[in-house]
Design a protein around this motif. Structure first.
Motif, PDB file in Angstrom:
ATOM      1  N   ARG A  44       3.679   5.697  -5.473  1.00  0.00           N
ATOM      2  CA  ARG A  44       3.716   5.886  -6.843  1.00  0.00           C
ATOM      3  C   ARG A  44       2.487   6.445  -7.539  1.00  0.00           C
ATOM      4  NH1 ARG A  44       3.984   0.102 -10.404  1.00  0.00           N
ATOM      5  NH2 ARG A  44       3.117   1.195 -12.385  1.00  0.00           N
ATOM      6  N   GLU A  74       3.869  -5.829  -8.858  1.00  0.00           N
ATOM      7  CA  GLU A  74       2.374  -5.900  -9.459  1.00  0.00           C
ATOM      8  C   GLU A  74       1.908  -7.410  -9.864  1.00  0.00           C
ATOM      9  OE1 GLU A  74       2.743  -3.699 -13.090  1.00  0.00           O
ATOM     10  OE2 GLU A  74       3.104  -1.783 -12.236  1.00  0.00           O
ATOM     11  N   ASP A  89       9.233  -3.233 -10.643  1.00  0.00           N
ATOM     12  CA  ASP A  89       7.803  -2.826 -10.401  1.00  0.00           C
ATOM     13  C   ASP A  89       7.147  -3.805 -10.955  1.00  0.00           C
ATOM     14  OD1 ASP A  89       8.374  -0.051  -9.659  1.00  0.00           O
ATOM     15  OD2 ASP A  89       9.345   0.316 -11.382  1.00  0.00           O
ATOM     16  N   TYR A 112       3.840   1.678  -1.256  1.00  0.00           N
ATOM     17  CA  TYR A 112       4.593   1.439  -2.509  1.00  0.00           C
ATOM     18  C   TYR A 112       3.385   2.015  -3.527  1.00  0.00           C
ATOM     19  CZ  TYR A 112       5.812   0.062  -7.217  1.00  0.00           C
ATOM     20  OH  TYR A 112       5.977  -0.242  -8.515  1.00  0.00           O
ATOM     21  N   LEU A 113       2.302   1.635  -3.575  1.00  0.00           N
ATOM     22  CA  LEU A 113       1.391   2.059  -4.612  1.00  0.00           C
ATOM     23  C   LEU A 113       0.981   3.411  -4.183  1.00  0.00           C
ATOM     24  CD1 LEU A 113      -0.799  -1.160  -5.046  1.00  0.00           C
ATOM     25  CD2 LEU A 113       0.878  -0.239  -6.594  1.00  0.00           C
ATOM     26  N   SER A 114       0.600   3.761  -2.882  1.00  0.00           N
ATOM     27  CA  SER A 114       0.100   4.970  -2.803  1.00  0.00           C
ATOM     28  C   SER A 114       1.291   6.213  -3.298  1.00  0.00           C
ATOM     29  CB  SER A 114      -0.031   5.313  -1.247  1.00  0.00           C
ATOM     30  OG  SER A 114      -0.451   6.434  -0.948  1.00  0.00           O
ATOM     31  N   ARG A 161      -1.593  -2.971 -15.883  1.00  0.00           N
ATOM     32  CA  ARG A 161      -0.785  -1.733 -15.727  1.00  0.00           C
ATOM     33  C   ARG A 161      -0.778  -0.696 -16.843  1.00  0.00           C
ATOM     34  NH1 ARG A 161       3.005  -5.988 -16.803  1.00  0.00           N
ATOM     35  NH2 ARG A 161       3.048  -6.436 -14.454  1.00  0.00           N
ATOM     36  N   LEU A 190      -5.239  -2.984 -11.245  1.00  0.00           N
ATOM     37  CA  LEU A 190      -4.176  -3.889 -11.311  1.00  0.00           C
ATOM     38  C   LEU A 190      -4.567  -5.480 -11.538  1.00  0.00           C
ATOM     39  CD1 LEU A 190      -1.557  -2.264  -9.192  1.00  0.00           C
ATOM     40  CD2 LEU A 190      -1.490  -2.472 -11.631  1.00  0.00           C
ATOM     41  N   ALA A 196      -6.660   0.931  -7.102  1.00  0.00           N
ATOM     42  CA  ALA A 196      -5.278   0.554  -7.647  1.00  0.00           C
ATOM     43  C   ALA A 196      -5.579  -0.839  -7.695  1.00  0.00           C
ATOM     44  CB  ALA A 196      -4.281   0.990  -6.573  1.00  0.00           C
ATOM     45  N   ASN A 234       0.794  -1.280   0.010  1.00  0.00           N
ATOM     46  CA  ASN A 234       0.016  -0.089  -0.031  1.00  0.00           C
ATOM     47  C   ASN A 234       0.820   1.073  -0.183  1.00  0.00           C
ATOM     48  OD1 ASN A 234      -2.318  -1.508  -0.028  1.00  0.00           O
ATOM     49  ND2 ASN A 234      -3.037  -0.967   1.970  1.00  0.00           N
ATOM     50  N   PHE A 291      -2.844   1.682 -15.289  1.00  0.00           N
ATOM     51  CA  PHE A 291      -2.670   2.270 -13.999  1.00  0.00           C
ATOM     52  C   PHE A 291      -1.992   3.564 -14.042  1.00  0.00           C
ATOM     53  CE2 PHE A 291      -0.148   1.656  -9.911  1.00  0.00           C
ATOM     54  CZ  PHE A 291      -1.482   2.066  -9.026  1.00  0.00           C
TER      55      PHE A 291
END
Length: 201
Positions: free
Chosen positions: A118, A150, A146, A114-116, A185, A178, A174, A112, A188
């Motif tokens: 990014r 994913e 990456d 990392y994704l947030s 992706r 994904l 997200a 979370n 994304f």
């Protein structure tokens, strides 16, 4: 002495095992139906084509795109390498089907984060430079690391090891994007920012 619930002067419902069982049989399907409706509201069946990002209410004019090296640094932000490493470490520890509750929690938190971050970085370059900025961001976030994160999320979401909190709107978008095999992706990306009308910017 049997207990009862008085509804009106002329109606009392006895409270005993039979009454409780009847209430359960009637109420459980109703509650389940209501939960399904709520679940559909917070987790749409179809993946969105982009994720929402925090944008200014006023239209934002495009900036001239800087040198490739400068915009790549801007897209990465200051913490992506560190967050990538933490997500991959947590992913390695949380093997699908053998992930303990503590490992699930650590994995979910790392992914979370990392994704947030990014998503924030991609939204920033989109807001500043539009599609040209997103092209750079797509390239910056196409590393083997990456893609590994994913793909790891897809597997752990399917196995239930990713502790999906559907009330977190950003993560819901997200994960929905994904894990949709028809989107993936390529989609994304943040939704387009408002731009001034021609002659206004």
């Amino acid at each position: 002495m049997a207990k009862s619930i008085k509804i009106t002067d002329s109606l009392e419902i006895p409270v005993n095992t039979t009454t409780v069982l009847i209430a359960i049989v009637v109420l459980v399907p109703v509650v389940g139906h209501l939960l399904n409706i709520f679940d559909n509201l917070v987790s749409p069946a179809a993946a969105p084509i982009c994720y929402n990002s925090s944008r200014l209410n006023q239209p934002v004019a495009l900036k001239p795109i800087p040198l490739d090296s400068e915009i790549e640094v801007e897209a990465l932000g200051g913490h992506i390498p560190e967050l990538r490493e933490k997500a991959l470490e947590a992913q390695y520890s949380c093997q699908p089907g053998r992930c303990t509750p503590a490992e699930q929690k650590a994995y979910t938190g790392a992914v979370n984060s990392y994704l947030s971050y990014r998503m924030q970085m991609m939204a920033r370059v989109e807001r500043n430079y539009g599609e040209a900025g997103l092209d750079v961001a797509r390239y910056v976030f196409s590393t083997p690391e990456d893609k590994n994160i994913e793909n790891g999320l897809i597997v752990r979401h399917a196995s239930g090891d990713y502790q999906y909190n559907r009330m977190l709107t950003a993560m819901r978008e997200a994960v929905t994007i994904l894990t949709d095999p028809t989107r993936g992706r390529r989609y994304f990306v943040p939704c387009p920012s408002l731009r001034p009308e021609p002659g206004q910017g």
